[in-house]
Design a protein around this motif. Structure first.
Motif, PDB file in Angstrom:
ATOM      1  N   ILE A 367       0.840  -1.207   0.000  1.00 41.15           N
ATOM      2  CA  ILE A 367       0.000   0.000   0.000  1.00 41.15           C
ATOM      3  C   ILE A 367       0.871   1.251   0.000  1.00 41.15           C
ATOM      4  O   ILE A 367       0.617   2.210  -0.750  1.00 41.15           O
ATOM      5  CB  ILE A 367      -0.944  -0.013   1.224  1.00 41.15           C
ATOM      6  N   GLU A 368       1.919   1.250   0.824  1.00 44.84           N
ATOM      7  CA  GLU A 368       2.817   2.404   0.866  1.00 44.84           C
ATOM      8  C   GLU A 368       3.508   2.602  -0.475  1.00 44.84           C
ATOM      9  O   GLU A 368       3.671   3.732  -0.954  1.00 44.84           O
ATOM     10  CB  GLU A 368       3.852   2.224   1.982  1.00 44.84           C
ATOM     11  N   LEU A 369       3.916   1.506  -1.108  1.00 46.93           N
ATOM     12  CA  LEU A 369       4.568   1.616  -2.414  1.00 46.93           C
ATOM     13  C   LEU A 369       3.594   2.138  -3.468  1.00 46.93           C
ATOM     14  O   LEU A 369       3.962   2.971  -4.313  1.00 46.93           O
ATOM     15  CB  LEU A 369       5.121   0.250  -2.832  1.00 46.93           C
ATOM     16  N   THR A 370       2.351   1.661  -3.429  1.00 52.11           N
ATOM     17  CA  THR A 370       1.348   2.125  -4.389  1.00 52.11           C
ATOM     18  C   THR A 370       1.104   3.623  -4.242  1.00 52.11           C
ATOM     19  O   THR A 370       0.994   4.351  -5.228  1.00 52.11           O
ATOM     20  CB  THR A 370       0.030   1.355  -4.185  1.00 52.11           C
ATOM     21  N   LYS A 371       1.033   4.096  -3.000  1.00 53.03           N
ATOM     22  CA  LYS A 371       0.852   5.532  -2.770  1.00 53.03           C
ATOM     23  C   LYS A 371       2.008   6.326  -3.369  1.00 53.03           C
ATOM     24  O   LYS A 371       1.815   7.370  -3.995  1.00 53.03           O
ATOM     25  CB  LYS A 371       0.741   5.809  -1.271  1.00 53.03           C
ATOM     26  N   LEU A 372       3.223   5.824  -3.158  1.00 55.90           N
ATOM     27  CA  LEU A 372       4.392   6.519  -3.683  1.00 55.90           C
ATOM     28  C   LEU A 372       4.385   6.572  -5.207  1.00 55.90           C
ATOM     29  O   LEU A 372       4.663   7.608  -5.821  1.00 55.90           O
ATOM     30  CB  LEU A 372       5.661   5.823  -3.187  1.00 55.90           C
TER      31      LEU A 372
END
Length: 446
Positions: A367-372
């Motif tokens: 999820i954090e990678l997708t946001k980035l």
């Protein structure tokens, strides 16, 4: 090895007679393990002084010890399944390398690396690291519908003399045997020999000790873990005392006992003791050593860590260990398996077996990678569906501000710290112009 017939063999395999093996997996002791190590040392000492014609590299009794520990230890099986799950599935491909060094997947030829039969090859290579060697049998046939290999088998290790590169029909007997270097066998059989005892050589003595530790723990519990029913009677004759003892013994099941007027019955509990922790700690120590050896970390096999940073450190160790396993699998397939598949015409061209560079992450990290990625790069909707299985449409302009939602207003807090070139590179438009780029739709908002 199962029996061969005219229907399931093209004549290039071993004779139709089945291999004969003997299994002994119960009541194994540490002394048997040390005896097998001594046998192996004697073999290594005299192997250069002997000729073919003698069974020298017979590890059948060592394999009995390995199989016994694997079958009877739930933790080792769990660790092994965890390892398999990280190395099989949709993680590898057949690919070519372009001029820039990037690996390009060959989708059509990669079909042969899918299916249960090819997974047997992956597991066979991993088992070679555990047992020391594996002999794989690859039938030269591909399913015309799926494009997968039709049949892959692992030959019984007790009949394989790995260092002598022979397969004997009867365990422990030299004749009859088959030479794996003969022309009729080398295009169907692959011997993966690490040259050592395998990782199970380190886990076997620990698990044998754990097994007897657990047995002693059970005996300890039976002796000291249950209270004693104490009866007292004024009768002096032994018959009355025996009758009371029998009544108390039956009362544990019947829940009813009739005593004399002056008889007394009470329960004697032992004083609190930490003796059982000795056995508990020994068992936990063995499980920790097994996890550390195979996965590089006990926390990845279910162990608890005291703080978050410790867990993340263990995750990095696990990724490094998995990378080592993947490198060994890639090298083995490219050097030993692919030449056979190319010989039969199942694989063509200058392609290599490669694992994808995709990093195994938790859902939180994804999820954090997708946001980035959504914030800083062009991120098409089909990638969201590929990663999460959720169909999404085009991104709404009025909610696009990166992560938190709301209106886009980077210019309000502009203190001219960045140069004009840096500002335009970061925000996609010149300073003071409210026309940021929406990468998902390729449009501008004025």
């Amino acid at each position: 090895m199962r029996k061969r017939t005219e229907k399931n063999s093209n004549g290039g395999f071993f004779t139709s007679e089945a291999l004969v093996s003997y299994y002994n997996l119960v009541k194994k002791q540490i002394t048997e393990y040390t005896d097998e190590l001594s046998r192996r040392c004697r073999y290594k000492s005299v192997v250069q002084q002997t000729n073919n014609g003698t069974v020298m590299d017979d590890r059948s009794r060592l394999i009995d010890l390995y199989d016994s520990c694997y079958i009877q230890n739930a933790h080792l099986q769990g660790v092994q399944e965890t390892l398999y799950s990280m190395l099989t599935g949709d993680r590898y491909m057949l690919a070519k390398q372009d001029e820039k060094g990037k690996w390009i997947k060959d989708t059509e030829q990669s079909r042969i690396t899918q299916g249960t039969q090819f997974e047997k090859i992956i597991k066979g290579i991993l088992d070679a690291m555990m047992y020391g060697y594996t002999l794989l049998e690859i039938k030269n046939e591909v399913c015309p519908v799926s494009g997968h290999l039709v049949e892959v088998n692992s030959i019984e290790r007790r009949n394989v003399l790995a260092d002598q590169r022979r397969v004997v029909q009867r365990q422990g007997e030299w004749m009859p045997n088959w030479n794996l270097d003969d022309e009729q066998y080398k295009h169907n059989y692959v011997l993966i020999n690490t040259g050592g005892f395998g990782m199970y050589a380190a886990t076997t003595p620990l698990i044998l000790a754990q097994k007897y530790t657990l047995s002693n723990w059970v005996n300890f519990s039976h002796t000291y873990g249950q209270p004693i029913i104490h009866g007292k009677t004024i009768s002096e004759d032994s018959a009355s005392r025996k009758r009371l003892a029998n009544d108390m013994a039956s009362a544990a099941q019947n829940k009813i006992i009739v005593t004399g007027k002056d008889d007394e019955i009470d329960i004697k509990n032992f004083a609190a003791s930490n003796s059982e922790k000795i056995y508990d700690n020994l068992i936990a120590y063995v499980d920790k050593c097994v996890s550390n050896l195979i996965l590089g970390s006990e926390s990845m096999a279910g162990g608890e860590q005291s703080y978050v940073g410790s867990t993340k450190a263990h995750e990095e160790i696990l990724r490094a260990r998995i990378k080592t396993y993947r490198t060994f699998i890639e090298n083995t397939i490219n050097e030993q398996i692919l030449p056979i598949l190319k010989y039969w015409g199942f694989v063509k061209g200058d392609v290599f077996f490669k694992y994808s560079n995709q990093v195994d992450m938790s859902n939180k990290d994804k999820i954090e990678l997708t946001k980035l990625l959504v914030t800083n790069y062009e991120f098409p909707p089909e990638e969201v569906e590929k990663m999460w299985g959720v169909e999404v449409g085009e991104q709404r302009l009025d909610t696009y501000d990166g992560v938190g939602g709301g209106n886009y207003s980077e210019g309000e807090n502009d203190h001219h710290i960045m140069s004009d070139a840096e500002y335009e590179k970061r925000y996609g438009h010149s300073r003071g112009v409210n026309n940021r780029v929406n990468f998902l739709r390729g449009m501008r908002k004025s």
